[in-house]
Design a protein around this motif. Structure first.
Motif, PDB file in Angstrom:
ATOM      1  N   SER A  66      59.554  11.527 -20.385  1.00 32.83           N
ATOM      2  CA  SER A  66      58.622  11.950 -19.344  1.00 32.83           C
ATOM      3  C   SER A  66      57.213  11.790 -19.843  1.00 32.83           C
ATOM      4  O   SER A  66      56.888  12.164 -20.970  1.00 32.83           O
ATOM      5  N   ARG A  67      56.362  11.194 -19.023  1.00 31.43           N
ATOM      6  CA  ARG A  67      54.988  10.908 -19.427  1.00 31.43           C
ATOM      7  C   ARG A  67      54.057  11.988 -18.909  1.00 31.43           C
ATOM      8  O   ARG A  67      53.821  12.100 -17.709  1.00 31.43           O
ATOM      9  N   PRO A  68      53.525  12.812 -19.823  1.00 34.78           N
ATOM     10  CA  PRO A  68      52.656  13.890 -19.372  1.00 34.78           C
ATOM     11  C   PRO A  68      51.366  13.351 -18.768  1.00 34.78           C
ATOM     12  O   PRO A  68      50.809  12.366 -19.236  1.00 34.78           O
ATOM     13  N   VAL A  69      50.957  13.968 -17.696  1.00 38.88           N
ATOM     14  CA  VAL A  69      49.711  13.568 -17.039  1.00 38.88           C
ATOM     15  C   VAL A  69      48.544  14.233 -17.756  1.00 38.88           C
ATOM     16  O   VAL A  69      48.546  15.429 -18.013  1.00 38.88           O
ATOM     17  N   ASP A  70      47.571  13.436 -18.118  1.00 35.54           N
ATOM     18  CA  ASP A  70      46.402  13.971 -18.801  1.00 35.54           C
ATOM     19  C   ASP A  70      45.451  14.559 -17.761  1.00 35.54           C
ATOM     20  O   ASP A  70      44.609  13.870 -17.197  1.00 35.54           O
ATOM     21  N   ARG A  71      45.620  15.862 -17.540  1.00 38.50           N
ATOM     22  CA  ARG A  71      44.785  16.533 -16.546  1.00 38.50           C
ATOM     23  C   ARG A  71      43.416  16.916 -17.118  1.00 38.50           C
ATOM     24  O   ARG A  71      42.512  17.231 -16.362  1.00 38.50           O
ATOM     25  N   SER A  72      43.289  16.901 -18.435  1.00 36.74           N
ATOM     26  CA  SER A  72      42.027  17.322 -19.037  1.00 36.74           C
ATOM     27  C   SER A  72      40.899  16.364 -18.683  1.00 36.74           C
ATOM     28  O   SER A  72      39.772  16.795 -18.413  1.00 36.74           O
ATOM     29  N   MET A  73      41.189  15.041 -18.655  1.00 31.81           N
ATOM     30  CA  MET A  73      40.150  14.073 -18.319  1.00 31.81           C
ATOM     31  C   MET A  73      39.735  14.211 -16.866  1.00 31.81           C
ATOM     32  O   MET A  73      38.545  14.140 -16.536  1.00 31.81           O
ATOM     33  N   ARG A  74      40.712  14.429 -15.980  1.00 30.46           N
ATOM     34  CA  ARG A  74      40.394  14.606 -14.567  1.00 30.46           C
ATOM     35  C   ARG A  74      39.526  15.845 -14.380  1.00 30.46           C
ATOM     36  O   ARG A  74      38.557  15.844 -13.614  1.00 30.46           O
ATOM     37  N   SER A  75      39.874  16.907 -15.107  1.00 32.71           N
ATOM     38  CA  SER A  75      39.098  18.138 -15.023  1.00 32.71           C
ATOM     39  C   SER A  75      37.684  17.934 -15.561  1.00 32.71           C
ATOM     40  O   SER A  75      36.713  18.437 -14.998  1.00 32.71           O
ATOM     41  N   LEU A  76      37.571  17.160 -16.653  1.00 31.94           N
ATOM     42  CA  LEU A  76      36.247  16.928 -17.242  1.00 31.94           C
ATOM     43  C   LEU A  76      35.366  16.120 -16.293  1.00 31.94           C
ATOM     44  O   LEU A  76      34.161  16.396 -16.164  1.00 31.94           O
ATOM     45  N   TYR A  77      35.942  15.124 -15.636  1.00 31.17           N
ATOM     46  CA  TYR A  77      35.174  14.366 -14.640  1.00 31.17           C
ATOM     47  C   TYR A  77      34.659  15.298 -13.539  1.00 31.17           C
ATOM     48  O   TYR A  77      33.502  15.187 -13.102  1.00 31.17           O
ATOM     49  N   ALA A  78      35.523  16.201 -13.094  1.00 29.84           N
ATOM     50  CA  ALA A  78      35.121  17.125 -12.036  1.00 29.84           C
ATOM     51  C   ALA A  78      33.993  18.034 -12.506  1.00 29.84           C
ATOM     52  O   ALA A  78      33.043  18.319 -11.765  1.00 29.84           O
ATOM     53  N   ARG A  79      34.070  18.496 -13.746  1.00 33.69           N
ATOM     54  CA  ARG A  79      33.022  19.375 -14.285  1.00 33.69           C
ATOM     55  C   ARG A  79      31.693  18.638 -14.395  1.00 33.69           C
ATOM     56  O   ARG A  79      30.633  19.185 -14.072  1.00 33.69           O
ATOM     57  N   VAL A  80      31.744  17.389 -14.881  1.00 33.85           N
ATOM     58  CA  VAL A  80      30.515  16.597 -14.994  1.00 33.85           C
ATOM     59  C   VAL A  80      29.915  16.358 -13.620  1.00 33.85           C
ATOM     60  O   VAL A  80      28.693  16.495 -13.418  1.00 33.85           O
ATOM     61  N   ALA A  81      30.740  15.990 -12.652  1.00 30.23           N
ATOM     62  CA  ALA A  81      30.236  15.727 -11.297  1.00 30.23           C
ATOM     63  C   ALA A  81      29.613  16.985 -10.692  1.00 30.23           C
ATOM     64  O   ALA A  81      28.529  16.919 -10.088  1.00 30.23           O
ATOM     65  N   LEU A  82      30.275  18.115 -10.848  1.00 28.21           N
ATOM     66  CA  LEU A  82      29.751  19.364 -10.305  1.00 28.21           C
ATOM     67  C   LEU A  82      28.434  19.743 -10.959  1.00 28.21           C
ATOM     68  O   LEU A  82      27.450  20.076 -10.285  1.00 28.21           O
ATOM     69  N   ALA A  83      28.398  19.667 -12.303  1.00 31.76           N
ATOM     70  CA  ALA A  83      27.179  20.034 -13.016  1.00 31.76           C
ATOM     71  C   ALA A  83      26.029  19.103 -12.649  1.00 31.76           C
ATOM     72  O   ALA A  83      24.882  19.544 -12.478  1.00 31.76           O
ATOM     73  N   GLY A  84      26.320  17.790 -12.510  1.00 34.86           N
ATOM     74  CA  GLY A  84      25.268  16.847 -12.141  1.00 34.86           C
ATOM     75  C   GLY A  84      24.747  17.091 -10.731  1.00 34.86           C
ATOM     76  O   GLY A  84      23.535  17.039 -10.485  1.00 34.86           O
ATOM     77  N   PHE A  85      25.657  17.389  -9.799  1.00 39.38           N
ATOM     78  CA  PHE A  85      25.243  17.677  -8.429  1.00 39.38           C
ATOM     79  C   PHE A  85      24.343  18.919  -8.379  1.00 39.38           C
ATOM     80  O   PHE A  85      23.273  18.910  -7.752  1.00 39.38           O
ATOM     81  N   CYS A  86      24.776  19.972  -9.035  1.00 38.65           N
ATOM     82  CA  CYS A  86      24.009  21.219  -9.017  1.00 38.65           C
ATOM     83  C   CYS A  86      22.678  21.054  -9.751  1.00 38.65           C
ATOM     84  O   CYS A  86      21.644  21.578  -9.316  1.00 38.65           O
ATOM     85  N   PHE A  87      22.688  20.328 -10.858  1.00 40.84           N
ATOM     86  CA  PHE A  87      21.469  20.109 -11.625  1.00 40.84           C
ATOM     87  C   PHE A  87      20.422  19.399 -10.769  1.00 40.84           C
ATOM     88  O   PHE A  87      19.242  19.794 -10.710  1.00 40.84           O
TER      89      PHE A  87
END
Length: 805
Positions: free
Chosen positions: A166-187
């Motif tokens: 079973s191939r684990p899905v790397d959710r950490s990268m998806r989460s990091l993209y979301a955090r960067v996008a949110l922080a950039g939008f708010c900034f």
């Protein structure tokens, strides 16, 4: 009708390889095999001839395989289910690894498969990763048929046992993209709302709007604090759990103080606050982490034996040949192993003459001859006729697995001792103490000044510049390394490379080219006609010692070959151009007086020759070293102690000794356990060891070394678990890489000093109450930008000086 000719100087119209002794000619074009001719005709029949216009002879020579059996295991639903990314009655999606992909023509052809393949609706290529994603209708086209199609075109998917897990899905990268996008939008939005205050335009707007905009900045900063900044709070908490103050601890404190103080100023005092600095700080820190993770996410550094093994093997069952998934292979099963196939389980030879290549397992470069009743270990590769073997151990219990025994190499602990974290151990308590002392001293005079001064100390000293120096410096350096063939697992590898004191090399496949040997003839000189005859005969053999002899042929005239015969354990013969030519052992060729047992099936690297019954001499083989090896080792000797650990015999000792130097410790005939023990002994003696190897026999030593680099001919192909992957043609990069690793640590230290000097100057004014929190919040991101620009420019200039640009 195709015509058969013999010529060795014509290039195949499809793949560009020399056609060898047999050419298939059709419509004025020459082909080296039936597979190339078939692919050429298939593409032209479907108006896909542009494939040959994009590149000159771009094709891949199709592998020879039996459509009846090679991929029959893909009809097993349990196997298919574990390979497919998605499955429904009308559509399936799968992602294949295609290591043969090499040019724009490959991409064009693979993305146009649907033109001549019913049931295939989409095929998309990810060229950097050498992968093909395909969507097909299983009611029209089966998975097996799709793989057979790719194999017939020369793009056989690399399907390994590890893919069945079973191939684990790397959710950490998806989460990091979301955090960067949110922080950039708010900034960006908080900056827009703060412009009137920075430009002194507050008096030109209704105060109610100014206050309303300030409250909006709080709302925009809340998700940045609790979602964008969550990673820093979690990391700080993990460090404190281990009683370690990491760099994220002061960052988390600074973010919290900045938000709390800004909220107080906005709500209680009606001021503008510093939410823009808060959002900018979190955004740039997240950007640094994203840059770092993307840099190191492209390759797999944690391979084990399952990445090397095939998914299925041929077995004989009730008199028929069938395929069986490897996880269902049991003791007593009768395996059928053909030329070039891997032996996946410990077994006993029942029928056939084996010539087993153990180079990737033991490091021994010479194939090992085995006969009926001999035991054969998993991981070897047959290089002769078809064998029948009885399995004696399950694949998971074989000798090969000992190379990945979890107890053999202790896992490396989490990196809590990086340079930045070591600085943070002292930096954080010092800043917290200084802020508390500043607040206490000013509290006796003016409580408002005390709060402002303490806040300014915490804000101005927030170590964001320190936190950004490491990922941007090492990430930039890794980008330069990647362009030149060196890929590292994570930033800590570069820090450990800078401390290396001892370098150990494997021989076969690392400093010598695996499978490449240069024949040197001993005996009466051969004429050009005789050399051509030997080349033509050798071209009909699959033996690894015969293949280099094909290069002897350079005549323009065709050579006629008849009466070809191969005798197991002895050699080959044929009538070539009217002359009887034999290649093989001394006895086979009439060299009765020679006391060696060399030949095509011997452990020695000799191939004897006789022509028309007269013994003519023999070819002696020597290993081919990597280009520039003497210069590379000479450069390394100036700063490091060198050593050689080889599982091979010591036939190359005299040739390699001058390059390694008199002080080098050169050891031969070592088992994988011997290599592991030697690396551990050096580590106990205080040496920081860099191990450079390529095979399974190096896996233990690679894991036990301070840094392990796996050398591979193809960065997308299999390599042992390691700290880094070094492309074989980039071995000469090693001295530059080590110099740059040391220089990168120096650059990081310089950035740390600059950041600390900035903090000292800022703190000098902050403790006196002369620096407002607003000015501190403005200066803080400026210092971060300065450090990022300085580190990136400095390491890029250093890389260019080393010739990596």
């Amino acid at each position: 009708m195709a015509e058969l000719r013999t010529d060795t100087s014509t290039a195949c119209a499809h793949c560009g390889e020399l056609c060898g002794p047999d050419i298939l000619s059709e419509t004025g074009e020459a082909f080296c095999c039936t597979g190339c001719r078939t692919v050429y005709a298939l593409l032209h029949d479907h108006d896909l001839g542009d494939y040959y216009r994009l590149e000159s002879r771009p094709g891949i020579k199709p592998d020879a395989f039996s459509a009846e059996s090679s991929f029959a295991y893909l009809d097993d639903d349990s196997v298919a289910d574990r390979l497919l990314d998605f499955r429904s009655p009308t559509a399936c999606r799968i992602t294949f690894s295609i290591p043969q992909m090499h040019c724009s023509s490959c991409v064009w052809l693979l993305e146009n498969l649907h033109v001549f393949t019913d049931g295939l609706s989409e095929s998309r290529v990810d060229f950097p990763r050498r992968t093909l994603s395909a969507v097909f209708d299983p009611s029209v086209l089966s998975l097996r048929q799709l793989v057979e199609l790719l194999a017939s075109l020369g793009y056989t998917p690399d399907i390994r046992l590890k893919q069945l897990e079973s191939r684990p899905v790397d959710r950490s990268m998806r989460s990091l993209y979301a955090r960067v996008a949110l922080a950039g939008f708010c900034f960006g939005n908080v900056m827009l709302l703060s412009f009137p205050h920075y430009l002194g335009l507050d008096g030109l707007t209704d105060p109610r709007y100014a206050q309303y905009f300030s409250y909006l900045t709080i709302l925009l900063a809340l998700p940045v604090l609790f979602y964008g900044g969550a990673e820093f709070f979690a990391s700080a908490y993990r460090g404190l759990r281990y009683r370690t103050v990491t760099m994220d601890v002061p960052i988390a404190i600074g973010i919290t103080i900045l938000f709390a103080r800004s909220s107080y100023d906005i709500i209680a005092l009606g001021q503008a606050g510093y939410m823009d600095s808060l959002c900018g700080l979190v955004f740039f820190l997240l950007l640094g982490r994203l840059y770092q993770r993307k840099t190191y996410a492209a390759l797999s550094f944690d391979n084990d034996y399952r990445a090397y093994f095939p998914i299925a093997v041929h077995v004989r069952e009730s008199g028929r040949e069938v395929t069986r998934p490897l996880d269902k292979l049991m003791p007593g099963d009768r395996m059928l192993i053909r030329n070039g196939e891997l032996i996946p389980a410990d077994s006993v030879l029942i029928r056939g003459e084996g010539l087993i290549d153990y180079s990737f397992v033991t490091g021994e470069s010479e194939p090992v001859a085995v006969r009926t009743g001999d035991r054969i270990y998993a991981g070897g590769r047959q290089t002769g006729e078809r064998l029948e073997l009885d399995v004696v151990k399950e694949p998971s219990q074989s000798y090969l697995i000992q190379l990945w025994n979890k107890q053999a190499v202790a896992p490396r602990p989490d990196d809590l001792t990086s340079l930045a974290n070591r600085v943070s151990r002292y930096f954080t308590p010092a800043i917290l103490g200084l802020a508390a002392a500043t607040g206490l001293v000013w509290a006796f005079r003016d409580i408002g000044t005390a709060v402002n001064a303490a806040t300014a100390v915490l804000v101005i000293a927030c170590p964001c510049a320190l936190a950004l120096a490491t990922p941007f410096t090492l990430g930039t350096l890794h980008r330069w390394f990647g362009r030149n063939g060196l890929f590292l697992k994570d930033p800590s590898v570069l820090e450990r490379l800078a401390d290396i004191s001892h370098i150990l090399f494997d021989k076969t496949g690392t400093i010598t080219i695996a499978g490449a040997r240069v024949p040197e003839f001993e005996g009466d000189p051969l004429t050009e006609v005789e050399s051509q005859a030997i080349a033509a005969l050798a071209g009909h053999s699959t033996h690894p010692l015969a293949r280099p002899l094909v290069a002897l042929g350079n005549a323009d005239e065709p050579v006629e070959i008849t009466d070809f015969a191969e005798t197991a354990g002895r050699g080959i013969r044929a009538v070539v151009g009217g002359r009887d030519v034999r290649l093989g052992s001394a006895v086979w060729t009439g060299h009765e007086g020679d006391d060696t047992t060399g030949g095509l099936l011997a452990a020695e690297s000799r191939v004897y020759v006789s022509i028309d019954g007269a013994p003519r001499g023999y070819f002696r083989y020597r290993n081919v070293t990597r280009d520039g090896l003497p210069e590379t080792l000479s450069s390394l000797r100036e700063h490091y102690r060198l050593g050689l650990l080889s599982g091979d015999n010591d036939s190359d000792r005299e040739r390699l000794a001058p390059a390694f130097g008199e002080a080098a410790d050169m050891r031969f005939r070592l088992t994988p356990h011997d290599k592991l023990t030697h690396v551990r002994d050096l580590a106990r003696a205080g040496e920081k060891v860099l191990m450079v190897g390529d095979g399974l026999n190096d896996a233990g030593a690679l894991g036990a070394a301070e840094v392990g680099l796996a050398v591979t001919e193809n960065d997308s192909a299999f390599s042992p678990a390691s700290d880094g992957i070094l492309r074989a043609d980039a071995l000469g990069l090693l001295p530059s890489a080590l110099r740059l690793a040391r220089r990168s640590i120096s650059i990081i230290k310089v950035c740390f000093v600059i950041s600390l000097l900035y903090n000292v100057v800022g703190l000098y004014f902050a403790v006196q109450g002369l620096l407002s929190p607003l000015l501190a919040a403005v200066l803080m991101p400026l210092s971060s930008v300065t450090v990022v620009v300085l580190s990136t420019v400095a390491i890029s200039r250093s890389a260019r000086k080393e010739g990596l640009a």
